[in-house]
Every structure is written in structure tokens, then in C-alpha cells.
Design a protein around this motif. Structure first.
Motif, PDB file in Angstrom:
ATOM      1  N   GLU A 175       5.968 -11.227 -21.532  1.00  0.00           N
ATOM      2  CA  GLU A 175       6.526 -10.090 -22.268  1.00  0.00           C
ATOM      3  C   GLU A 175       6.791 -10.465 -23.731  1.00  0.00           C
ATOM      4  O   GLU A 175       6.565  -9.667 -24.640  1.00  0.00           O
ATOM      5  N   GLU A 176       7.247 -11.688 -23.954  1.00  0.00           N
ATOM      6  CA  GLU A 176       7.509 -12.116 -25.345  1.00  0.00           C
ATOM      7  C   GLU A 176       6.213 -12.116 -26.153  1.00  0.00           C
ATOM      8  O   GLU A 176       6.221 -11.887 -27.363  1.00  0.00           O
ATOM      9  N   SER A 177       5.117 -12.384 -25.480  1.00  0.00           N
ATOM     10  CA  SER A 177       3.840 -12.424 -26.164  1.00  0.00           C
ATOM     11  C   SER A 177       3.478 -11.025 -26.693  1.00  0.00           C
ATOM     12  O   SER A 177       3.032 -10.867 -27.833  1.00  0.00           O
ATOM     13  N   PHE A 178       3.737 -10.020 -25.881  1.00  0.00           N
ATOM     14  CA  PHE A 178       3.546  -8.635 -26.334  1.00  0.00           C
ATOM     15  C   PHE A 178       4.494  -8.329 -27.509  1.00  0.00           C
ATOM     16  O   PHE A 178       4.094  -7.719 -28.509  1.00  0.00           O
ATOM     17  N   HIS A 179       5.733  -8.803 -27.391  1.00  0.00           N
ATOM     18  CA  HIS A 179       6.710  -8.538 -28.462  1.00  0.00           C
ATOM     19  C   HIS A 179       6.249  -9.151 -29.785  1.00  0.00           C
ATOM     20  O   HIS A 179       6.373  -8.546 -30.849  1.00  0.00           O
ATOM     21  N   GLN A 180       5.719 -10.361 -29.679  1.00  0.00           N
ATOM     22  CA  GLN A 180       5.299 -11.054 -30.896  1.00  0.00           C
ATOM     23  C   GLN A 180       4.159 -10.281 -31.559  1.00  0.00           C
ATOM     24  O   GLN A 180       4.141 -10.082 -32.766  1.00  0.00           O
ATOM     25  N   ARG A 181       3.246  -9.801 -30.738  1.00  0.00           N
ATOM     26  CA  ARG A 181       2.095  -9.075 -31.306  1.00  0.00           C
ATOM     27  C   ARG A 181       2.503  -7.753 -31.936  1.00  0.00           C
ATOM     28  O   ARG A 181       1.959  -7.343 -32.955  1.00  0.00           O
ATOM     29  N   GLN A 182       3.479  -7.041 -31.289  1.00  0.00           N
ATOM     30  CA  GLN A 182       3.879  -5.773 -31.897  1.00  0.00           C
ATOM     31  C   GLN A 182       4.563  -6.038 -33.238  1.00  0.00           C
ATOM     32  O   GLN A 182       4.397  -5.279 -34.190  1.00  0.00           O
ATOM     33  N   GLY A 183       5.308  -7.144 -33.346  1.00  0.00           N
ATOM     34  CA  GLY A 183       5.954  -7.467 -34.619  1.00  0.00           C
ATOM     35  C   GLY A 183       4.918  -7.780 -35.693  1.00  0.00           C
ATOM     36  O   GLY A 183       5.011  -7.307 -36.833  1.00  0.00           O
ATOM     37  N   TYR A 184       3.908  -8.546 -35.294  1.00  0.00           N
ATOM     38  CA  TYR A 184       2.836  -8.907 -36.240  1.00  0.00           C
ATOM     39  C   TYR A 184       2.110  -7.637 -36.705  1.00  0.00           C
ATOM     40  O   TYR A 184       1.856  -7.440 -37.890  1.00  0.00           O
TER      41      TYR A 184
END
Ligand code: FAQ
Length: 345
Positions: A175-184
Motif C-alpha cells: 500500500e505504501e508503494s501506491f502512496h509513494q506513486r500518487q505523491g510522485y
């Protein structure tokens, strides 16, 4: 059951004849050395248990306090799409808190006690969540940098020697991986937008960069717990190793975003095969974890308020569980603490 296995599980009630402790300890050490998982019913040294409680509790508290800075922007997200994404992200963080509180409970500590320790300042949460979210671009900077740092720190925790923590981390990291991508992606949109939007993205990165580096904890020579936690394979890498890994990942990403990182000393070191970076303000870090960061008071008072406002839900769930137990005789644990997770800044 093989003798080793018997010695791993025979102490469920903690009552190990003193003469046997050395044998249990040898079996525990052999299991750690062989990269086996330690499970809740296995014998473990008291200090291993208390180290896990300390780290996992701090991690759980960080997840739920970490909802506040971003929840601050849900009502002001610039589009329905952005609002839906942000709401899903903040809910994910609540979920991470729940998996982690469940993991600590397997070590024999109640959730009530953990929350009480958070609310009275006896357990910590990550320094990063004591900084304010001043503009919409901060949501992007948190996703890119804070979730990015969290992934760098947490991927190795999927191999932590304690089974329930390691398993919780697998889902958290996805889930954090998705979060990181949405921030990017959010920062990229701002960076490619108007000059004002680009400036807003740059300002957010300037403010979040150094606090993100502090998330990895103090330098190795000041890290009280690292050596023992690494020997027990709770931590797989030191604070400085993970910080360096994160910096090496971020520098090329910042270039792709057409944003700069606020460190004039950042440059590739051919010999080390890593980026060199400037000095971190550890005095600021110490002040923030002592409770003197820009938002410490606000975060804890908001958390206590949310907890108090959720009291009726906990009571109702406990009453329901008691009634259900009476009817079926089955053991149903109330999971009442979900309702008060969403403290808003
Ligand atoms: N903030 O000896 P060490 C997230 C304390 S989750 C505050 O190096 P250790 C997701 C440390 O507790 C972010 N305190 O300690 C998200 C100890 O104090 P104590 C949280 C800190 O445990 C994204 C003392 O300093 N992640 O971001 C910090 O070996 C977006 C000495 O330190 C985790 O918790 C700090 N930054 O290593 C959510 C990951 N650093 O306990 C919402 C799991 C250190 O003796 C939105 N935790 N301290 O009183 C870990 O990996 C480790 O615990 C470290 C610290 C690396 C944090």
C-alpha cells in the motif's frame, strides 16, 4: 515434536523452569540464526519482547498520527479524483495502524494500554508527523518523500524475525508503494503546471526533505537500539544505511520531477558509489522527539479528542461482544478501536 520445536513453544504461559532458560535461549538464538520466524507462542527473551513492543507500538502510533497532516487537505483537494485518492490513502494509514496494533497485542500488551501510553507521551511516534502541511503540494511531498522513506525502511522489515510484524509489513509495503506513486504523480503534475504551481511543489520539497531524512533515526553511532535489534534480525540494516539508500533513490527522481533537493552538498561520489550529502540538523530532530516540534501539541490533543469521541463506539462494540459471547459461548474479541482513528488536523 522435535526437541528444538518443543523448546520453542513449551513456555506459552511464560513459566520456564530456571534451569531450562539457557536451553530455551539457545533454541531461540538458533531459530534467529537460521532465519526462522519467532511466533507469539514461542519462548523469547524479555528484552526481545520489549524491543518489539517499543518499535511496533511506535510504528502503529506513527500510522494513526500520520493521518492528521494529510487529512487536513481532504476537504480542500482540488478535484474529485484527488479527493478520492487522498481519502483512500488516509484510510490505508488507519488500516496500517490496526494491523500493527494487532501485531503488538500478540506480545501480550493490550491496545488500551498502548493508546494510553501514546496519549500520555510515554511512547513515541515518528518525528515527521510534527510538521505542518501548509499547501496542497505538501500532500505530494508527503507521498513522495515520507511514504518513500517509509517503504525504504519497511521493505526489510518484511524479513523481521518476529512473524506477526513481518507479515503485517508485506501488505503495508504494497500500500505504501501506491502512496509513494500518487505523491510522485501529484508533484509531477504541479511541477509541469504554471510557474506558481511549480514553485509550490519546490517549496514543499524544500520543507519536507530534511525531516524525511530524520525519519530513519539518529546516526548509527548514536542509535541506542540498532546493534541489538540487528543481532536479533528485527532490523536488517542500520539507520545510516537506509538513509543513504533513500537519498540515492531520490536524487534521480527529483531530476525527473524537475525539482531540486535543498542540499548544496549533494553530489555523486564515484568511490563510494553513493551520493554524498550535507549535515543533518540533529538538534532539530532531538527537539522534535522531545515534544517541541511545530505540531506536537496539536497532534496529541487532536488524537486524544478523537479517542474521547470514539468512546461510545468502543462501549457499544464491547456490549455487543459480551452479548454475543453470552449467546454462543464463543470468544469474540471486540475490535472497537477503529472508530476513533481518524483524527483531523
Ligand atoms: N521519530 O536506537 P534508535 C510512516 C527514537 S510510518 C521519533 O535508532 P530504533 C507511514 C527511537 O524510538 C513511520 N523517534 O531506535 C506513513 C529511540 O527512542 P526510545 C514510522 C525516533 O528503534 C506515511 C531513539 O530515538 N516508521 O511513515 C525516530 O532502533 C505517511 C533512539 O533511536 C517506523 O516506525 C524518529 N524518526 O530505530 C503514515 C518504522 N527515530 O524508543 C502516514 C519502524 C528514532 O529508546 C502518512 N521503526 N527515534 O525512546 C524503525 O524502523 C525504528 O524504530 C527506527 C528507529 C528506524 C524508527
Amino acid at each position: 515434536m522435535a526437541p528444538a520445536a518443543a523448546h520453542r513453544t513449551a513456555s506459552v504461559d511464560g513459566a520456564v523452569p530456571e534451569a531450562d532458560t539457557a536451553v530455551y535461549e539457545a533454541v531461540f538464538n538458533a531459530a534467529v540464526a537460521a532465519d526462522e520466524r519467532i511466533e507469539p507462542r514461542d519462548w523469547m527473551p524479555d528484552a526481545y519482547r520489549s524491543t518489539l513492543v517499543r518499535q511496533i507500538a511506535q510504528h502503529a502510533h506513527s500510522e494513526i498520527i500520520g493521518m492528521q497532516p494529510e487529512a487536513n487537505w481532504i476537504s480542500r483537494a482540488p478535484s474529485l479524483r484527488r479527493k478520492a485518492i487522498l481519502m483512500a490513502k488516509v484510510q490505508d494509514e488507519a488500516g496500517h495502524g490496526l494491523y500493527l496494533y494487532s501485531a503488538v497485542e500478540t506480545l501480550g500488551v493490550s491496545r488500551e494500554e498502548l493508546l494510553d501510553k501514546l496519549h500520555t507521551g510515554r511512547q513515541k511516534y515518528s518525528s515527521i508527523f510534527n510538521y505542518p502541511t501548509l499547501t496542497w503540494a505538501d500532500v505530494g511531498a508527503i507521498g513522495w518523500l515520507v511514504d518513500g522513506a517509509a517503504i525504504t525502511n519497511q521493505v526489510p522489515l518484511c524479513r523481521c524475525s518476529y512473524g506477526p510484524y513481518a507479515r503485517a509489513m508485506v501488505r503495508v509495503c504494497k500500500e505504501e508503494s501506491f502512496h509513494q506513486r500518487q505523491g510522485y504523480e501529484l508533484l509531477l503534475a504541479l511541477s509541469q503546471g504554471t510557474p506558481e504551481q511549480h514553485a509550490m511543489a519546490q517549496d514543499a520539497v524544500d520543507r519536507w526533505w530534511w525531516p524525511s531524512l530524520m525519519m530513519f533515526g539518529p546516526p548509527d553511532d548514536e542509535s541506542a537500539h540498532s546493534a541489538q535489534s540487528m543481532a536479533w534480525k528485527i532490523k536488517r540494516h542500520s539507520n545510516d544505511e537506509l538513509r543513504q539508500r533513500f537519498i540515492d533513490i531520490c536524487v534521480p527522481q527529483a531530476k525527473s520531477l524537475n525539482l531540486t533537493l535543498p542540499d548544496p552538498d549533494l553530489r555523486w561520489n564515484e568511490e563510494r558509489g553513493h551520493y554524498d550529502f550535507g549535515p543533518i540538523d540533529w538538534a532539530e530532530f532531538r527537539e522534535v522527539i522531545k515534544g517541541n516540534g511545530p505540531c506536537n501539541e496539536q497532534r496529541i490533543s487532536q488524537r486524544r479528542k478523537a479517542h474521547d469521541e470514539g468512546a461510545w463506539v468502543r462501549e457499544a462494540a464491547a456490549a455487543y461482544a459480551a452479548k454475543h459471547n453470552g449467546a454462543t459461548g464463543a470468544a469474540v474479541e471486540p475490535s472497537a478501536d477503529t472508530a476513533d482513528m481518524n483524527g483531523k488536523a
